[in-house]
Enzyme design. Structure first.
Site, PDB file in Angstrom:
ATOM      1  N   HIS A 171      -0.892  -9.380   3.016  1.00 21.28           N
ATOM      2  CA  HIS A 171      -2.236  -9.947   2.931  1.00 21.28           C
ATOM      3  C   HIS A 171      -2.807 -10.045   4.338  1.00 21.28           C
ATOM      4  O   HIS A 171      -2.076 -10.319   5.280  1.00 21.28           O
ATOM      5  CB  HIS A 171      -2.176 -11.349   2.309  1.00 21.28           C
ATOM      6  CG  HIS A 171      -3.496 -11.813   1.807  1.00 21.28           C
ATOM      7  ND1 HIS A 171      -4.410 -12.401   2.635  1.00 21.28           N
ATOM      8  CD2 HIS A 171      -4.060 -11.741   0.588  1.00 21.28           C
ATOM      9  CE1 HIS A 171      -5.490 -12.689   1.923  1.00 21.28           C
ATOM     10  NE2 HIS A 171      -5.304 -12.303   0.677  1.00 21.28           N
TER      11      HIS A 171
ATOM     12  N   ASP B 285      -1.552 -10.949  -6.637  1.00 22.03           N
ATOM     13  CA  ASP B 285      -1.559  -9.875  -7.630  1.00 22.03           C
ATOM     14  C   ASP B 285      -0.177  -9.453  -8.081  1.00 22.03           C
ATOM     15  O   ASP B 285      -0.047  -8.671  -9.026  1.00 22.03           O
ATOM     16  CB  ASP B 285      -2.281  -8.643  -7.051  1.00 22.03           C
ATOM     17  CG  ASP B 285      -3.763  -8.889  -6.965  1.00 22.03           C
ATOM     18  OD1 ASP B 285      -4.280  -9.541  -7.876  1.00 22.03           O
ATOM     19  OD2 ASP B 285      -4.386  -8.449  -5.987  1.00 22.03           O
TER      20      ASP B 285
HETATM   21  N1  ACO Z   1       4.014  -2.362   2.026  1.00 22.58           N
HETATM   22  C1  ACO Z   1       4.525  -1.823   3.153  1.00 22.58           C
HETATM   23  N2  ACO Z   1       4.043  -2.034   4.388  1.00 22.58           N
HETATM   24  C2  ACO Z   1       2.952  -2.813   4.496  1.00 22.58           C
HETATM   25  C3  ACO Z   1       2.346  -3.405   3.376  1.00 22.58           C
HETATM   26  C4  ACO Z   1       2.913  -3.152   2.105  1.00 22.58           C
HETATM   27  N3  ACO Z   1       2.387  -3.685   1.004  1.00 22.58           N
HETATM   28  N4  ACO Z   1       1.285  -4.136   3.780  1.00 22.58           N
HETATM   29  C5  ACO Z   1       1.224  -4.003   5.105  1.00 22.58           C
HETATM   30  N5  ACO Z   1       2.230  -3.207   5.544  1.00 22.58           N
HETATM   31  C6  ACO Z   1       2.513  -2.865   6.937  1.00 22.58           C
HETATM   32  C7  ACO Z   1       1.549  -1.812   7.450  1.00 22.58           C
HETATM   33  O1  ACO Z   1       2.064  -0.497   7.276  1.00 22.58           O
HETATM   34  C8  ACO Z   1       1.425  -2.180   8.904  1.00 22.58           C
HETATM   35  O2  ACO Z   1       2.542  -1.679   9.579  1.00 22.58           O
HETATM   36  P1  ACO Z   1       2.409  -1.228  11.151  1.00 22.58           P
HETATM   37  O3  ACO Z   1       2.014  -2.474  11.886  1.00 22.58           O
HETATM   38  O4  ACO Z   1       3.771  -0.734  11.479  1.00 22.58           O
HETATM   39  O5  ACO Z   1       1.339  -0.180  11.188  1.00 22.58           O
HETATM   40  C9  ACO Z   1       1.535  -3.699   8.909  1.00 22.58           C
HETATM   41  O6  ACO Z   1       2.281  -4.034   7.718  1.00 22.58           O
HETATM   42  C10 ACO Z   1       0.184  -4.399   8.872  1.00 22.58           C
HETATM   43  O7  ACO Z   1      -0.564  -3.863   7.810  1.00 22.58           O
HETATM   44  P2  ACO Z   1      -2.145  -3.669   7.840  1.00 22.58           P
HETATM   45  O8  ACO Z   1      -2.535  -2.669   6.803  1.00 22.58           O
HETATM   46  O9  ACO Z   1      -2.586  -3.443   9.245  1.00 22.58           O
HETATM   47  O10 ACO Z   1      -2.611  -5.120   7.403  1.00 22.58           O
HETATM   48  P3  ACO Z   1      -3.982  -5.493   6.782  1.00 22.58           P
HETATM   49  O11 ACO Z   1      -4.176  -6.937   7.036  1.00 22.58           O
HETATM   50  O12 ACO Z   1      -5.050  -4.550   7.247  1.00 22.58           O
HETATM   51  O13 ACO Z   1      -3.775  -5.198   5.218  1.00 22.58           O
HETATM   52  C11 ACO Z   1      -3.394  -5.414   2.918  1.00 22.58           C
HETATM   53  C12 ACO Z   1      -3.588  -6.149   4.254  1.00 22.58           C
HETATM   54  C13 ACO Z   1      -4.517  -4.393   2.697  1.00 22.58           C
HETATM   55  C14 ACO Z   1      -3.440  -6.423   1.774  1.00 22.58           C
HETATM   56  C15 ACO Z   1      -2.030  -4.676   2.944  1.00 22.58           C
HETATM   57  O14 ACO Z   1      -0.990  -5.620   3.129  1.00 22.58           O
HETATM   58  C16 ACO Z   1      -1.765  -3.853   1.670  1.00 22.58           C
HETATM   59  O15 ACO Z   1      -2.229  -2.705   1.606  1.00 22.58           O
HETATM   60  N6  ACO Z   1      -1.049  -4.426   0.671  1.00 22.58           N
HETATM   61  C17 ACO Z   1      -0.835  -3.750  -0.593  1.00 22.58           C
HETATM   62  C18 ACO Z   1      -2.072  -3.850  -1.475  1.00 22.58           C
HETATM   63  C19 ACO Z   1      -2.271  -5.243  -2.038  1.00 22.58           C
HETATM   64  O16 ACO Z   1      -1.364  -5.853  -2.572  1.00 22.58           O
HETATM   65  N7  ACO Z   1      -3.520  -5.726  -1.941  1.00 22.58           N
HETATM   66  C20 ACO Z   1      -3.909  -7.042  -2.498  1.00 22.58           C
HETATM   67  C21 ACO Z   1      -4.332  -7.965  -1.428  1.00 22.58           C
HETATM   68  S1  ACO Z   1      -4.642  -9.545  -2.076  1.00 22.58           S
HETATM   69  C22 ACO Z   1      -6.147  -9.420  -2.813  1.00 22.58           C
HETATM   70  O17 ACO Z   1      -7.021  -8.700  -2.471  1.00 22.58           O
HETATM   71  C23 ACO Z   1      -6.339 -10.278  -3.967  1.00 22.58           C
END
Ligand code: ACO
Length: 431
Positions: free
Chosen positions: A307, A365
């Site tokens: 998140h 979720d």
């Molecule tokens: N699985 C694996 N790796 C992940 C995940 C994941 N679910 N989420 C983040 N990471 C990693 C990224 O690859 C990144 O790694 P790096 O630093 O080596 O490049 C690091 O963690 C940070 O991730 P970002 O994408 O930069 O974080 P951001 O805050 O932009 O994204 C998000 C948050 C979009 C929710 C992300 O965690 C994700 O895509 N999760 C899966 C989708 C999801 O569950 N979304 C629901 C969110 S809650 C809602 O909207 C109700």
């Protein structure tokens, strides 16, 4: 003394001071409203990871501690002690309703739940296999063509009535999208049912027989709606505010919010979680998927994990996981292979260095899809349900924005890296 922060240009030695604003909770905020005027530079923050876009009194999140509060009340208390209508009132008006206020509000919402009969024609313009979110974007946007009497955003009465209409009609709109996909007759809302009951009734009743809403499922649905009601300045809420900042009518703004929520990185994640769990298919395959999630060269992510704000367990995910157990127990579902995979996946990920280091925990979720599936709600409706719950937060945030004297049209700037001025080449001479 008022707090300030200094910014220095290391090349010229020029320095500027900017005020630091303090909220009632959360990090301080550097006030850069005069930054461009004074420094002739913009700030650069794609994804707004360090940018506060507005002042708000509605929702507070402490992502490190895993705290979520609406108007100062912890989400755990609201989910346990209130119903959705009370929370909606709280978000909109800032206080929990007295008994009298509650009765009036409940009546106001209940008496706006019907859709104009012409919407029958509107629905029949869609293909039966259209995604419910596509239908919701269209139907909600179209409401503005039906309610000319309440589109003046500067009139508080118009704003109030539009707000009530949006909250009240959303369950009908979502349930009818489902009925349309099945080819079943639309079921009209009933004034003797609560908000959550009405939604389940319109989803699952048919004109052929009596349908009684299961109270345990209605309670679970009510709690799910509360958990999704608002979440500060997330992508869809910011979309609603940005659309509204131009003076667009609230129906158009909420349609924009629905579009933004649809994406798999936001509200579409609950659908994506279920797809992922099905793809994993067996607990034995979890390590393979965890490995893929950690692989930089693989786009795959663990859906329902991570998140932008929570770097701790999402407090809503805890309540959701409890609600999941209650629903499965009520429905006497003893063996749910997807739940087994989800629980094992959570256990493995939470012990994995990658997820620990990056502070990736289950979000709201992660379990919601399993509950919806057990209730008989089809996967394509998951995000539509999220949209219906979040509408309350969207309209509360939209109202707050309109009433904010500091409100301006949202207009970010950019770091331009394209071509600089060049000579025009006529088509015949282009290579
Ligand atoms: N699985 C694996 N790796 C992940 C995940 C994941 N679910 N989420 C983040 N990471 C990693 C990224 O690859 C990144 O790694 P790096 O630093 O080596 O490049 C690091 O963690 C940070 O991730 P970002 O994408 O930069 O974080 P951001 O805050 O932009 O994204 C998000 C948050 C979009 C929710 C992300 O965690 C994700 O895509 N999760 C899966 C989708 C999801 O569950 N979304 C629901 C969110 S809650 C809602 O909207 C109700």
């Amino acid at each position: 003394m008022a707090k300030t922060i200094s910014v220095k240009d290391d090349q010229t030695g020029k320095a500027w001071k900017f005020p630091v604003l303090e909220g009632t909770a959360g990090p301080d905020v550097v006030d850069i409203r005069k930054f461009y005027a004074e420094t002739d530079m913009f700030t650069y923050d794609p994804g707004f990871t360090s940018t506060g876009s507005c002042e708000s009194k509605i929702t507070f999140i402490d992502g490190d501690k895993g705290i979520l509060m609406h108007r100062g009340y912890p989400i755990e208390d609201l989910a346990e002690k209130c119903n959705f209508e009370e929370v909606a009132y709280l978000l909109l008006f800032g206080e929990l309703p007295t008994e009298k206020q509650y009765k009036q509000f409940e009546r106001d919402i209940t008496y706006h739940t019907m859709l104009h009969e012409q919407f029958h024609n509107f629905y029949s313009g869609f293909r039966r296999d259209g995604h419910p979110m596509a239908i919701m974007c269209g139907v909600v946007g179209a409401l503005s063509a039906f309610y000319h009497d309440s589109l003046d955003i500067n009139n508080p009465d118009h704003r109030r009535i539009s707000t009530y209409r949006l909250i009240a009609k959303m369950p009908t709109i979502a349930a009818w999208a489902y009925k349309y996909s099945l080819g079943q007759p639309f079921i009209y809302p009933r004034n003797d049912l609560t908000y959550a009951e009405n939604f389940l009734y319109m989803m699952f009743a048919t004109p052929c027989e009596d349908y009684e809403v299961n109270p345990v499922l209605a309670k679970a649905m009510d709690r799910i709606l509360i958990l999704h009601a608002d979440h500060e300045q997330n992508a869809s809420t910011s979309t609603v505010r940005l659309a509204g900042s131009s003076g667009a009518n609230p129906f158009a703004c909420i349609a924009a919010g629905i579009a933004s929520l649809w994406g798999p990185a936001h509200g579409g994640a609950n659908e994506a979680v279920l797809t992922m769990l099905r793809e994993i298919g067996d607990k034995k395959r979890i390590p393979e998927f965890v490995k893929r999630a950690k692989d930089k060269n693989d786009n795959f992510r663990l859906m329902g994990f991570g998140h932008r704000v929570y770097k701790n367990y999402d407090p809503r995910a805890r309540i959701m996981s409890r609600t999941c157990a209650e629903v499965l127990n009520e429905l006497k579902i003893k063996n749910n292979p997807l739940l087994d995979i989800a629980m094992e996946l959570e256990r493995i990920a939470l012990e994995d260095d990658y997820f620990i280091e990056k502070k990736l925990y289950p979000n709201v979720d992660f379990y919601s899809g399993i509950i919806f599936q057990a209730m008989g709600i089809p996967v394509t409706m998951f995000t539509a349900l999220f949209a219906l719950a979040r509408t309350t937060g969207w309209v509360a945030q939209w109202q707050e924005m309109i009433e904010d004297p500091q409100q301006k049209i949202g207009r970010p700037r950019q770091l331009y890296t394209g071509q600089t001025k060049r000579k025009f080449v006529p088509m015949k001479s282009r290579k």
